[in-house]
Design a protein around this motif. Structure first.
Motif, PDB file in Angstrom:
ATOM      1  N   HIS A 117       0.845  -1.198   0.000  1.00  0.00           N
ATOM      2  CA  HIS A 117       0.000   0.000   0.000  1.00  0.00           C
ATOM      3  C   HIS A 117       0.881   1.249   0.000  1.00  0.00           C
ATOM      4  N   PRO A 118       0.550   2.243  -0.816  1.00  0.00           N
ATOM      5  CA  PRO A 118       1.446   3.398  -0.938  1.00  0.00           C
ATOM      6  C   PRO A 118       1.569   4.241   0.329  1.00  0.00           C
ATOM      7  N   GLY A 119       0.490   4.393   1.111  1.00  0.00           N
ATOM      8  CA  GLY A 119       0.558   5.217   2.310  1.00  0.00           C
ATOM      9  C   GLY A 119      -0.825   5.647   2.754  1.00  0.00           C
ATOM     10  N   GLY A 120      -0.866   6.275   3.912  1.00  0.00           N
ATOM     11  CA  GLY A 120      -2.137   6.748   4.420  1.00  0.00           C
ATOM     12  C   GLY A 120      -2.881   5.745   5.264  1.00  0.00           C
ATOM     13  N   SER A 121      -2.230   4.628   5.633  1.00  0.00           N
ATOM     14  CA  SER A 121      -2.841   3.633   6.519  1.00  0.00           C
ATOM     15  C   SER A 121      -1.805   3.233   7.559  1.00  0.00           C
ATOM     16  N   THR A 122      -2.251   2.567   8.601  1.00  0.00           N
ATOM     17  CA  THR A 122      -1.352   2.254   9.719  1.00  0.00           C
ATOM     18  C   THR A 122      -0.117   1.492   9.269  1.00  0.00           C
ATOM     19  N   TRP A 123      -0.329   0.394   8.531  1.00  0.00           N
ATOM     20  CA  TRP A 123       0.814  -0.459   8.205  1.00  0.00           C
ATOM     21  C   TRP A 123       1.677   0.134   7.101  1.00  0.00           C
ATOM     22  N   SER A 124       1.072   0.781   6.112  1.00  0.00           N
ATOM     23  CA  SER A 124       1.888   1.396   5.064  1.00  0.00           C
ATOM     24  C   SER A 124       2.675   2.585   5.608  1.00  0.00           C
ATOM     25  N   ASP A 125       2.075   3.337   6.500  1.00  0.00           N
ATOM     26  CA  ASP A 125       2.801   4.457   7.090  1.00  0.00           C
ATOM     27  C   ASP A 125       3.917   3.972   8.016  1.00  0.00           C
ATOM     28  N   LEU A 126       3.724   2.791   8.610  1.00  0.00           N
ATOM     29  CA  LEU A 126       4.796   2.222   9.429  1.00  0.00           C
ATOM     30  C   LEU A 126       5.998   1.877   8.544  1.00  0.00           C
ATOM     31  N   ARG A 127       5.728   1.319   7.375  1.00  0.00           N
ATOM     32  CA  ARG A 127       6.833   1.023   6.436  1.00  0.00           C
ATOM     33  C   ARG A 127       7.590   2.301   6.099  1.00  0.00           C
ATOM     34  N   ARG A 128       6.845   3.360   5.816  1.00  0.00           N
ATOM     35  CA  ARG A 128       7.466   4.640   5.466  1.00  0.00           C
ATOM     36  C   ARG A 128       8.275   5.174   6.654  1.00  0.00           C
ATOM     37  N   ALA A 129       7.748   5.008   7.852  1.00  0.00           N
ATOM     38  CA  ALA A 129       8.478   5.447   9.043  1.00  0.00           C
ATOM     39  C   ALA A 129       9.759   4.640   9.238  1.00  0.00           C
ATOM     40  N   HIS A 130       9.753   3.401   8.762  1.00  0.00           N
ATOM     41  CA  HIS A 130      10.937   2.552   8.872  1.00  0.00           C
ATOM     42  C   HIS A 130      11.992   2.890   7.824  1.00  0.00           C
ATOM     43  N   GLY A 131      11.654   3.799   6.890  1.00  0.00           N
ATOM     44  CA  GLY A 131      12.659   4.245   5.930  1.00  0.00           C
ATOM     45  C   GLY A 131      12.444   3.801   4.498  1.00  0.00           C
ATOM     46  N   TRP A 132      11.333   3.108   4.227  1.00  0.00           N
ATOM     47  CA  TRP A 132      11.033   2.646   2.872  1.00  0.00           C
ATOM     48  C   TRP A 132       9.785   3.386   2.399  1.00  0.00           C
ATOM     49  N   GLU A 133       9.997   4.538   1.789  1.00  0.00           N
ATOM     50  CA  GLU A 133       8.915   5.427   1.395  1.00  0.00           C
ATOM     51  C   GLU A 133       8.021   4.788   0.344  1.00  0.00           C
ATOM     52  N   LYS A 134       8.616   4.193  -0.660  1.00  0.00           N
ATOM     53  CA  LYS A 134       7.836   3.610  -1.751  1.00  0.00           C
ATOM     54  C   LYS A 134       7.423   2.171  -1.418  1.00  0.00           C
ATOM     55  N   PRO A 135       6.244   1.746  -1.870  1.00  0.00           N
ATOM     56  CA  PRO A 135       5.818   0.364  -1.618  1.00  0.00           C
ATOM     57  C   PRO A 135       6.726  -0.631  -2.334  1.00  0.00           C
ATOM     58  N   HIS A 136       6.795  -1.831  -1.792  1.00  0.00           N
ATOM     59  CA  HIS A 136       7.634  -2.873  -2.384  1.00  0.00           C
ATOM     60  C   HIS A 136       6.964  -3.534  -3.591  1.00  0.00           C
TER      61      HIS A 136
END
Length: 514
Positions: A144-163
């Motif tokens: 997921h690109p962002g704007g949800s709990t788990w996708s925003d957690l990925r972005r917070a971990h340093g991986w802005e773009k989805p895998h």
């Protein structure tokens, strides 16, 4: 000298090889990850801790997709343990391999490694100790690109773009009593169906593989497929199957015949999947993901080879040392996969480094190619294209194949085994022949007619053989077994003649002639 005649036609095809047919497998098992693909502080390691010498060999091997993180390991894995700041990740006891898992390498590190290796990721979700909720959260975290709990957690971990992980496995070997939270076909089918629904609701573009039988001799084989496919037919594109070839009987002729049982296994799973489709009057055809296959037997039976006491981190387990004989059986398996390209669309050599693997390393030291490295690398490099039907006239022999996996030790008769096992792949005007001479004593003269091709010329011809079938490559003798030029291949228009040495794997690449 034995003789074999082969007829092919460029217009008579089995199917095109899918790029995912040439996959491999990385599990948190032994030294596959730690000391294998990942070793911070190694002289060749990059800033991410990825071993550069291993990456170079992986690129030479040529896998296209990598399954991760298991395997048996995934059935007890909490994916959340492997993301976020490394120093805050929990240390867990892994009940799959009785090891300690530090979780310093996890999902995001794997994605970065896949980019470095130029391979597609294939992720397995835990449907053993967990279920659909954790699975759909992982899809959200990864895709997921962002704007949800788990996708925003990925972005917070340093991986802005989805895998953007496209291929997902719905658990692993859930038919096996050795699996954490082993399930009946009915119970697994239900949880796989519900997980698949939720995962696809998060990302409708993903492709899913349900667990088939972990071996052809499992007591539930057939019934398992029928039940699981009934549950997942509308939600999954693939059904998986696993095979490990062995030579417990120390019977080389039977060992080299064992890939023919792999052919049968594939045909039977296709029939089971199509029977479910027929009952539904459906045009859909479920494809096969052969996401674990290899030769494996020496380190399989003794507990000391599978488990090191005291819960160590990355113990040296399942480090099968492959011989010339093993490479021949392995090559036969490569041919079996190619000859089912119409339905086997994905496959993963298990595994990639150190644990039952084509690449071996010394922690802190060098890396080298095992004997099975070469047939796979040749298949991946030259096996892309249209697999042709082969009409083969060859002498044959009868054998028995011993397989200990399942409820009882069994011997399967394997009658009428052709001494020549062959696959032919055409692409871009070229033709590649993968040929296994299973005669242990006699040379074989192969006469091949390639209809509709026009004049051909030999652009490459290689053989893999050794006078000692027990020869292997080691740290101190890394090139004892390696491909050598195959001499004496002749071409007359579209007719080829080649002499194959006894017990040899051979690859001939033909290009348009004048």
């Amino acid at each position: 000298m034995r003789k074999a005649n082969v007829l092919i036609d460029r217009d008579f095809a089995i199917g095109h090889t899918d790029p995912r047919l040439f996959g491999a497998f990385v599990e948190h098992l032994g030294r596959c990850v730690y000391g294998g693909i990942y070793e911070p502080g190694h002289p060749t390691a990059d800033k991410n801790g990825f071993r550069g010498d291993v990456l170079a060999l992986v690129k030479e091997l040529g896998p296209t997709i990598i399954r991760y993180p298991g395997g048996n390991f995934v059935s007890g894995y909490n994916w959340e343990d492997g993301v976020g700041p490394v120093e805050k990740r929990p240390v867990r006891l892994d009940l799959a391999w009785f090891s300690t898992e530090p979780n310093s390498f996890g999902t995001n590190e794997f994605m970065d490694w896949c980019k470095a290796a130029a391979v597609e990721p294939m992720l397995a979700v835990n449907l053993g100790t967990r279920g659909g909720d954790a699975a759909r959260n992982l899809v959200e975290y990864c895709n997921h690109p962002g704007g949800s709990t788990w996708s925003d957690l990925r972005r917070a971990h340093g991986w802005e773009k989805p895998h953007n992980v496209r291929f997902w496995c719905l658990g692993n070997e859930m038919d096996g009593p050795w699996q954490m939270e082993h399930k009946s076909a009915e119970a697994y089918g239900a949880i796989a169906r519900e997980a698949a629904k939720m995962m696809r609701w998060v990302d409708p573009t993903i492709e899913l593989a349900a667990c088939g039988s972990s071996g052809r001799n499992m007591p539930t084989f057939g019934q398992w497929e029928d039940t699981v496919i009934e549950h997942t037919f509308d939600h999954a594109e693939y059904i998986s199957l696993h095979t490990y070839l062995n030579n417990y009987r120390q019977d080389t002729a039977s060992f080299l015949a064992s890939p023919d049982l792999m052919d049968r296994f594939i045909d039977e799973v296709v029939a089971l999947a199509d029977a479910v489709a027929a009952k539904r009057r459906s045009h859909k055809r479920m494809m096969l993901s052969f996401d674990e296959w290899n030769v494996w037997y020496r380190t399989r039976r003794n507990r000391a080879d599978r488990v090191k006491e005291g819960w160590p981190v990355a113990p040296p387990i399942l480090e099968e040392i492959y011989t010339m004989q093993d490479a021949l059986a392995f090559g036969g398996a490569c041919i079996s996969l190619l000859n089912h390209a119409d339905r086997v669309r994905a496959a993963c050599l298990a595994q990639l480094v150190n644990a039952i693997a084509p690449i071996m390393t010394e922690t802190g030291g060098g890396a080298w190619r095992q004997t099975i490295f070469f047939p796979f690398a040749q298949m991946s490099r030259l096996g892309r294209g249209k697999v042709l039907r082969t009409q083969v006239e060859s002498d044959a022999y009868d054998s028995f194949y011993y397989d200990p996996r399942g409820a009882h030790d069994l011997s399967f008769p394997v009658p009428n085994v052709p001494y020549l096992k062959i696959a032919a792949v055409a692409g871009g005007g070229t033709l590649t022949l993968f040929m296994l001479n299973r005669d242990l004593m006699q040379e074989m003269e192969v006469s091949l007619e390639a209809r509709s091709f026009g004049p051909l010329a030999v652009s490459e011809a290689l053989e893999l053989r050794h006078d000692d079938l027990q020869a292997s490559n080691t740290r101190d003798a890394t090139e004892r077994v390696k491909p050598e030029p195959l001499q004496g291949v002749t071409i007359d228009g579209a007719r080829m003649r080649a002499t194959l040495k006894p017990a040899s794997w051979n690859v001939v690449h033909l290009s348009p002639g004048r």
